[in-house]
Scaffold this motif. Structure first.
Motif, mmCIF file in Angstrom:
data_model
loop_
_atom_site.group_PDB
_atom_site.id
_atom_site.type_symbol
_atom_site.label_atom_id
_atom_site.label_comp_id
_atom_site.label_asym_id
_atom_site.label_seq_id
_atom_site.Cartn_x
_atom_site.Cartn_y
_atom_site.Cartn_z
ATOM 1 N N UNK A 1 0.836 -1.207 0.000
ATOM 2 C CA UNK A 1 0.000 0.000 0.000
ATOM 3 C C UNK A 1 0.872 1.259 0.000
ATOM 4 N N UNK A 2 1.975 1.238 0.744
ATOM 5 C CA UNK A 2 2.899 2.368 0.744
ATOM 6 C C UNK A 2 3.508 2.609 -0.626
ATOM 7 N N UNK A 3 3.899 1.533 -1.275
ATOM 8 C CA UNK A 3 4.477 1.649 -2.615
ATOM 9 C C UNK A 3 3.457 2.219 -3.594
ATOM 10 N N UNK A 4 2.231 1.737 -3.520
ATOM 11 C CA UNK A 4 1.193 2.207 -4.451
ATOM 12 C C UNK A 4 0.775 3.651 -4.173
ATOM 13 N N UNK A 5 1.039 4.141 -2.966
ATOM 14 C CA UNK A 5 0.648 5.518 -2.656
ATOM 15 C C UNK A 5 1.843 6.468 -2.628
ATOM 16 N N UNK A 6 2.930 6.105 -3.262
ATOM 17 C CA UNK A 6 4.017 7.071 -3.407
ATOM 18 C C UNK A 6 5.406 6.589 -3.063
ATOM 19 N N UNK A 7 5.553 5.412 -2.523
ATOM 20 C CA UNK A 7 6.893 4.889 -2.264
ATOM 21 C C UNK A 7 7.164 4.675 -0.794
ATOM 22 N N UNK A 8 8.289 4.041 -0.510
ATOM 23 C CA UNK A 8 8.656 3.654 0.846
ATOM 24 C C UNK A 8 9.726 4.573 1.408
ATOM 25 N N UNK A 9 9.698 4.753 2.736
ATOM 26 C CA UNK A 9 10.771 5.498 3.396
ATOM 27 C C UNK A 9 11.865 4.514 3.839
ATOM 28 N N UNK A 10 12.911 5.016 4.442
ATOM 29 C CA UNK A 10 14.055 4.182 4.806
ATOM 30 C C UNK A 10 13.708 3.024 5.724
ATOM 31 N N UNK A 11 12.886 3.270 6.746
ATOM 32 C CA UNK A 11 12.490 2.192 7.656
ATOM 33 C C UNK A 11 11.671 1.134 6.931
ATOM 34 N N UNK A 12 10.804 1.584 6.039
ATOM 35 C CA UNK A 12 9.981 0.634 5.288
ATOM 36 C C UNK A 12 10.828 -0.205 4.339
ATOM 37 N N UNK A 13 11.875 0.376 3.779
ATOM 38 C CA UNK A 13 12.761 -0.387 2.899
ATOM 39 C C UNK A 13 13.426 -1.510 3.693
ATOM 40 N N UNK A 14 13.874 -1.208 4.902
ATOM 41 C CA UNK A 14 14.469 -2.243 5.756
ATOM 42 C C UNK A 14 13.442 -3.332 6.064
#
Length: 105
Positions: free
Chosen positions: A48-61
Motif C-alpha cells: 500500500x505504501x508503494x502504491x501511494x508514493x513509495x517507501x521510506x528508509x524504515x519501510x525499505x528495511x
C-alpha cells in the motif's frame, strides 16, 4: 519510469490478494520464528505504501526483512492454499523490491 511498470503488475496482483481470505487455520501460527499474520500485514502495508508514493528508509528495511522471512517460510508450509497465499505475497514484495535495490558504490 521502471517504477510505474512494476506498479502495472503490482496493482492487479494486490487486488487479487486482497480478495483472498487469510488461511484461517494459520492465524496465530509461527513458522521458523516468523508470525504469519504479522508477515501478511507487514507486506500489505509495504504494498500500500508503494502504491501511494513509495517507501521510506524504515519501510525499505522492513521490505527486505519480509522478503527474507518469506523465503525462509515458503518451503516449510505444507498446506497448499497457505503456501499459494504466501507465494503471492512473495511475488508482491518482489515487485516492490527493484525500486529499492542497494546502490553499488
Amino acid at each position: 519510469m521502471g517504477q510505474s511498470h512494476s506498479n502495472e503488475r503490482l496493482r492487479p496482483l494486490w487486488e487479487e490478494h486482497r480478495q483472498a481470505p487469510f488461511p484461517g487455520r494459520f492465524r496465530g501460527v509461527d513458522i521458523a520464528g516468523v508470525e504469519l499474520v504479522l508477515l501478511d500485514s507487514g507486506v500489505a502495508g509495504l504494498v500500500m505504501g508503494e502504491l501511494s508514493g513509495g517507501l521510506n528508509g524504515d519501510e525499505v528495511a522492513t521490505l527486505w526483512a519480509c522478503i527474507t522471512d518469506l523465503d525462509k517460510i515458503l518451503p516449510l508450509i505444507d498446506d497448499e492454499y497457505c503456501r499459494n497465499y504466501y507465494a503471492r505475497l512473495r511475488i508482491l514484495a518482489g515487485l516492490v523490491a527493484p525500486g529499492y535495490m542497494p546502490r553499488a558504490t
